[in-house]
Write a protein that holds these residues in place. Structure first.
Motif, PDB file in Angstrom:
ATOM      1  N   ARG A  33      -6.156   4.449   0.009  1.00 39.21           N
ATOM      2  CA  ARG A  33      -6.241   3.274   0.877  1.00 39.21           C
ATOM      3  C   ARG A  33      -5.508   3.515   2.196  1.00 39.21           C
ATOM      4  NH1 ARG A  33      -8.370  -1.522  -0.305  1.00 39.21           N
ATOM      5  NH2 ARG A  33      -8.345  -1.095  -2.529  1.00 39.21           N
ATOM      6  N   PHE A  34      -4.424   4.299   2.155  1.00 44.52           N
ATOM      7  CA  PHE A  34      -3.722   4.595   3.405  1.00 44.52           C
ATOM      8  C   PHE A  34      -4.582   5.475   4.300  1.00 44.52           C
ATOM      9  CE2 PHE A  34      -0.796   6.809   6.226  1.00 44.52           C
ATOM     10  CZ  PHE A  34      -0.045   5.746   6.716  1.00 44.52           C
ATOM     11  N   TRP A  48      -7.781   5.396   4.402  1.00 38.13           N
ATOM     12  CA  TRP A  48      -8.756   4.455   4.952  1.00 38.13           C
ATOM     13  C   TRP A  48      -8.118   3.635   6.075  1.00 38.13           C
ATOM     14  CZ3 TRP A  48     -13.310   3.103   6.156  1.00 38.13           C
ATOM     15  CH2 TRP A  48     -13.668   1.761   6.367  1.00 38.13           C
ATOM     16  N   ARG A  49      -6.866   3.248   5.886  1.00 37.42           N
ATOM     17  CA  ARG A  49      -6.122   2.507   6.907  1.00 37.42           C
ATOM     18  C   ARG A  49      -6.022   3.336   8.186  1.00 37.42           C
ATOM     19  NH1 ARG A  49      -2.243  -1.595   7.308  1.00 37.42           N
ATOM     20  NH2 ARG A  49      -0.451  -1.144   8.632  1.00 37.42           N
ATOM     21  N   LEU A 102      -9.303   3.343  10.032  1.00 36.70           N
ATOM     22  CA  LEU A 102      -9.482   2.113  10.811  1.00 36.70           C
ATOM     23  C   LEU A 102      -8.665   2.158  12.098  1.00 36.70           C
ATOM     24  CD1 LEU A 102      -9.351  -0.579   7.975  1.00 36.70           C
ATOM     25  CD2 LEU A 102     -11.373   0.239   9.215  1.00 36.70           C
ATOM     26  N   TRP A 131      -6.429  -5.316  11.021  1.00 39.01           N
ATOM     27  CA  TRP A 131      -6.178  -3.997  10.431  1.00 39.01           C
ATOM     28  C   TRP A 131      -5.842  -4.133   8.944  1.00 39.01           C
ATOM     29  CZ3 TRP A 131      -1.444  -0.468  11.886  1.00 39.01           C
ATOM     30  CH2 TRP A 131      -1.675   0.835  11.433  1.00 39.01           C
ATOM     31  N   ARG A 132      -5.006  -5.098   8.593  1.00 34.59           N
ATOM     32  CA  ARG A 132      -4.636  -5.304   7.200  1.00 34.59           C
ATOM     33  C   ARG A 132      -5.830  -5.784   6.374  1.00 34.59           C
ATOM     34  NH1 ARG A 132       0.420  -5.823   4.832  1.00 34.59           N
ATOM     35  NH2 ARG A 132       0.506  -7.019   2.897  1.00 34.59           N
ATOM     36  N   THR A 165      -8.016  -2.907   5.820  1.00 32.18           N
ATOM     37  CA  THR A 165      -7.428  -1.979   4.844  1.00 32.18           C
ATOM     38  C   THR A 165      -7.794  -2.375   3.427  1.00 32.18           C
ATOM     39  OG1 THR A 165      -5.559  -1.468   6.305  1.00 32.18           O
ATOM     40  CG2 THR A 165      -5.254  -1.045   3.950  1.00 32.18           C
ATOM     41  N   TYR A 166      -7.728  -3.679   3.145  1.00 31.46           N
ATOM     42  CA  TYR A 166      -7.999  -4.167   1.787  1.00 31.46           C
ATOM     43  C   TYR A 166      -9.433  -4.653   1.604  1.00 31.46           C
ATOM     44  CZ  TYR A 166      -2.987  -3.939   0.910  1.00 31.46           C
ATOM     45  OH  TYR A 166      -1.700  -3.493   0.744  1.00 31.46           O
TER      46      TYR A 166
END
Length: 413
Positions: free
Chosen positions: A104-105, A107-108, A111, A394-395, A398-399
């Motif tokens: 996930r990081f 992917w973050r 983004l 962004w958050r 991320t999710y």
């Protein structure tokens, strides 16, 4: 009572709630200070158009030199170090919930890179996509358990191994190593200076500005520096440098003194050190590279002085004043983009085109109240919202959910 974990579509919904632990306001304030410094550099730099016609008037040169000596190369470095701290905090908090945040990081970071690419169409000097790429290299280092080893890696990258290799190669006669960097002679695109079309400016930002930026970041050693500082930042996160500041009072003072001595030594000793590197008409790059490396280490030492000096004051008598910067540090992404959205048209030809007439003193005197307005805006914003707008986006990205709390009063219900 232990909080119940709720998973929806594979997402731990508890992770979406803000302020699980008290915010490290010292880190927020330091990030806000770095953002201020970066803005103070961008303004007299006229968002990179200064180099098309540098100042010659002694008074204007003095304004330029004061700002650039104090903040240029230092504020960006501070942001890179804070990036490493934030990386550790995100990964560590997820690990404490029993979650491996690696994928996930990444992917973050993707983004963030996308935001940077879009921002780069507006302003070629965007650093978001650079931080995003270098963040990828941080991920494997997270699994290194030894802080000493991480510091050793950080120092290794700060010593500029690629430039050292080029110096050795150049001294041994390698033709490639004695070629001047492309950014030395790159001209400012005419579209920025005299063109009237935003579309042409954006096109030039992509076809010319994009490769120019990456070439500069690599050839100047910035990429190696970002990685080294991010690793140091990760260690600072591990040892609770910002979450337990009372433990590091003597450490901050000691590092401040050492960094100050290094900055003074490099400032006065640089001409002698540069002269130690052999040079000739055909082998000229070693001395130039050595000069660049020494300048980079001076910037790092002065950055450390700024950082430790700021934190000594922040955790001392100036806490109330410096903590005013904390909200800007919580919405650095939003404000960084907003700054260029507002001021690039002021200097570029598709807007007001003031790059040719704006004095260095005027640019700085505009920047100071402009940043004060940003501080006021950030304070007002967080009275009603939990995140800055781009930070929330962004958050949420991320999710992959819009259920991330945003409006403060809604989160309290």
């Amino acid at each position: 009572m232990q909080e119940k974990t709720i998973l929806i579509a594979g997402v731990n919904m508890a992770a979406l709630k803000p302020d699980f632990v008290p915010r490290m306001e010292g880190l927020d304030a330091l990030r806000g200070f770095a953002l201020m410094g970066l803005f103070l550099v961008h303004m007299p730099e006229l968002y990179e158009l200064y180099w098309a016609h540098p100042a010659t008037d002694p008074t204007q040169l003095l304004w330029h030199n004061i700002i650039f000596t104090t903040f240029a190369g230092k504020s960006f470095s501070l942001l890179a170090l804070c990036f490493g701290v934030s990386f550790f905090i995100i990964m560590d908090r997820a690990a404490k919930r029993g979650v491996d945040f690696t994928v996930r990081f990444l992917w973050r970071l993707a983004l963030l890179g996308l935001i940077g690419i879009i921002h780069g169409l507006w302003y070629r000097g965007d650093v978001l996509e650079v931080l995003a790429l270098m963040g990828v290299f941080l991920v494997p280092f997270y699994r290194v358990k030894s802080n000493a080893l991480l510091i050793a890696f950080g120092v290794f990258f700060l010593l500029q191994p690629i430039q050292i290799f080029q110096i050795i190669s150049a001294l041994n006669g390698a033709a490639w190593a004695n070629k001047a960097p492309g950014f030395w002679t790159a001209a400012t695109p005419e579209a920025y200076l005299t063109g009237k079309s935003l579309v042409e400016t954006m096109r030039m930002n992509w076809v010319d500005g994009h490769p120019f930026k990456w070439s500069f970041m690599y050839e100047s050693g910035r990429l190696s520096q970002i990685l080294g500082l991010s690793l140091i930042g990760m260690v600072l996160g591990r040892i609770h440098f910002f979450s337990q500041p009372q433990r590091f009072i003597r450490f901050r003072l000691t590092v401040l003194a050492i960094a100050g001595l290094c900055a003074i030594g490099l400032s006065y000793g640089k001409p002698v050190l540069v002269g130690l590197m052999p040079t000739s008409e055909t082998i000229f790059m070693p001395r130039s590279l050595w000069d660049t490396m020494l300048s980079g280490w001076f910037d790092l030492s002065l950055m450390t002085v700024l950082m430790m000096g700021f934190l000594c004051l922040y955790y001392g008598f100036a806490h109330g004043l410096l903590n005013l910067l904390a909200p800007t540090g919580r919405m650095t992404l939003t404000l960084y983009v907003l700054q260029s959205v507002i001021f690039v048209p002021v200097f570029y030809s598709f807007g007001l085109g003031l790059h040719a007439t704006m004095l260095q003193s005027t640019a700085v005197l505009i920047a100071i109240p402009a940043f004060i307005i940003q501080v006021v805006f950030a304070h007002l914003w967080f009275k009603g919202f939990l995140y800055g707008p781009l930070e929330w986006l962004w958050r949420a990205g991320t999710y992959l959910t819009l259920k991330v709390p945003f409006i403060r009063k809604a989160a309290a219900n």
